[in-house]
Design an enzyme around this catalytic site. Structure first.
Site, PDB file in Angstrom:
ATOM      1  N   THR A   1     -20.982  46.287 -30.474  1.00 32.71           N
ATOM      2  CA  THR A   1     -21.286  45.140 -29.624  1.00 32.71           C
ATOM      3  C   THR A   1     -21.145  45.537 -28.158  1.00 32.71           C
ATOM      4  OG1 THR A   1     -20.694  42.836 -29.103  1.00 32.71           O
ATOM      5  CG2 THR A   1     -18.917  44.289 -29.842  1.00 32.71           C
TER       6      THR A   1
ATOM      7  N   HIS B   1     -24.149  33.527 -34.981  1.00 35.31           N
ATOM      8  CA  HIS B   1     -25.446  33.258 -34.358  1.00 35.31           C
ATOM      9  C   HIS B   1     -26.509  32.855 -35.376  1.00 35.31           C
ATOM     10  CE1 HIS B   1     -24.243  35.895 -30.656  1.00 35.31           C
ATOM     11  NE2 HIS B   1     -23.702  34.701 -30.638  1.00 35.31           N
TER      12      HIS B   1
ATOM     13  N   CYS C   1     -33.615  22.184 -40.246  1.00 33.56           N
ATOM     14  CA  CYS C   1     -34.419  21.075 -39.738  1.00 33.56           C
ATOM     15  C   CYS C   1     -33.836  20.624 -38.406  1.00 33.56           C
ATOM     16  CB  CYS C   1     -34.421  19.916 -40.728  1.00 33.56           C
ATOM     17  SG  CYS C   1     -35.334  18.464 -40.128  1.00 33.56           S
TER      18      CYS C   1
ATOM     19  N   GLN D   1     -22.315  38.901 -34.921  1.00 30.01           N
ATOM     20  CA  GLN D   1     -23.316  38.365 -34.005  1.00 30.01           C
ATOM     21  C   GLN D   1     -24.729  38.634 -34.520  1.00 30.01           C
ATOM     22  OE1 GLN D   1     -21.340  40.790 -30.809  1.00 30.01           O
ATOM     23  NE2 GLN D   1     -21.838  39.020 -29.540  1.00 30.01           N
TER      24      GLN D   1
END
Length: 230
Positions: free
Chosen positions: A173, A106, A114, A88
């Site tokens: 986490t 992520h 772009c 993550q």
């Protein structure tokens, strides 16, 4: 061959000086994340968003992998093809420690994307509002980060890996952010043994078959040593 899936969160990089969002005095408290971590915030004020991630990019570049990163890289090297790291985190400390098979669900602070054509490339140290895409030239350059409200990367590959795993390990986490918070349940349903390695019990600790708590730089190398029979 034992298939191992390791989920790492921001806590694994905390001892490298990269605080988690939930640290006291951390990013949750210093910023309105609706302004710096959503597509809508970027549309409203791209300069603010770029400043935020430029600072995070600088911090990540100056950080050094810690013993937990090094231990996971050693595990991957010792058991080629068996260990997948799903992270993550948006820093590149796993890679700089030597890990090869890493899926950044992520995105990555080291990459740019772009918003117009989807092309990605290595991010410069500083990005600015109005920077042109090197592919389509649109002034729509953004960090290649999955923001709140966007779908994480690599999910099909992650689900497949969880279903095939013999062992699922979550490191550093909080267990509060979905879909990653559900990984332990998915892996367990598929028959995997599950282990939490965390500074303190996560919100999903009761879903794990086993849990060990303490500093990542201590408990992760100890676990890896066990796995390698040392």
């Amino acid at each position: 061959m034992t298939k191992i899936v390791i989920l790492t969160g921001a806590g694994i990089s905390a001892e490298s000086g990269l605080g988690t969002f939930r640290d006291a005095g951390g990013l949750w408290e210093n910023y309105d994340l609706s302004e710096v971590a959503t597509p809508e915030g970027f549309a409203r004020n791209p300069a603010l968003v770029h400043d935020f991630y430029n600072a995070r990019r600088k911090n990540a570049a100056e950080a050094i992998p810690n013993a937990a990163h090094a231990a996971l890289a050693r595990l991957q090297a010792a058991r080629p093809g068996e260990v997948l790291i799903v992270t993550q985190k948006i820093d590149d400390l796993h890679e700089r420690a030597g890990s090869q098979a890493v899926l950044h669900m992520h995105g990555s602070i080291t990459r740019a994307r772009c918003a117009a054509c989807g092309q990605t490339w290595d991010a410069p140290s500083r990005m600015r509002a109005g920077d042109q895409c090197p592919s389509c030239t649109a002034p729509a350059t953004r960090p290649d980060i999955v923001w709140f409200g966007e779908f994480p990367y690599h999910m099909e590959a992650i689900w497949d890996a969880l279903r095939a795993a013999d062992l699922f390990v979550a490191i550093g986490t909080s267990g509060s952010v979905y879909p990653a918070a559900a990984f332990v349940q998915d892996a367990a349903r598929a028959g995997a043994h599950t282990l939490e390695l965390n500074l303190e019990p996560s919100e999903t600790v009761t879903d794990f078959a086993e849990a060990r708590h303490g500093r990542a730089s201590a408990i992760v190398p100890a676990w890896v040593a066990e796995m390698l029979g040392e």
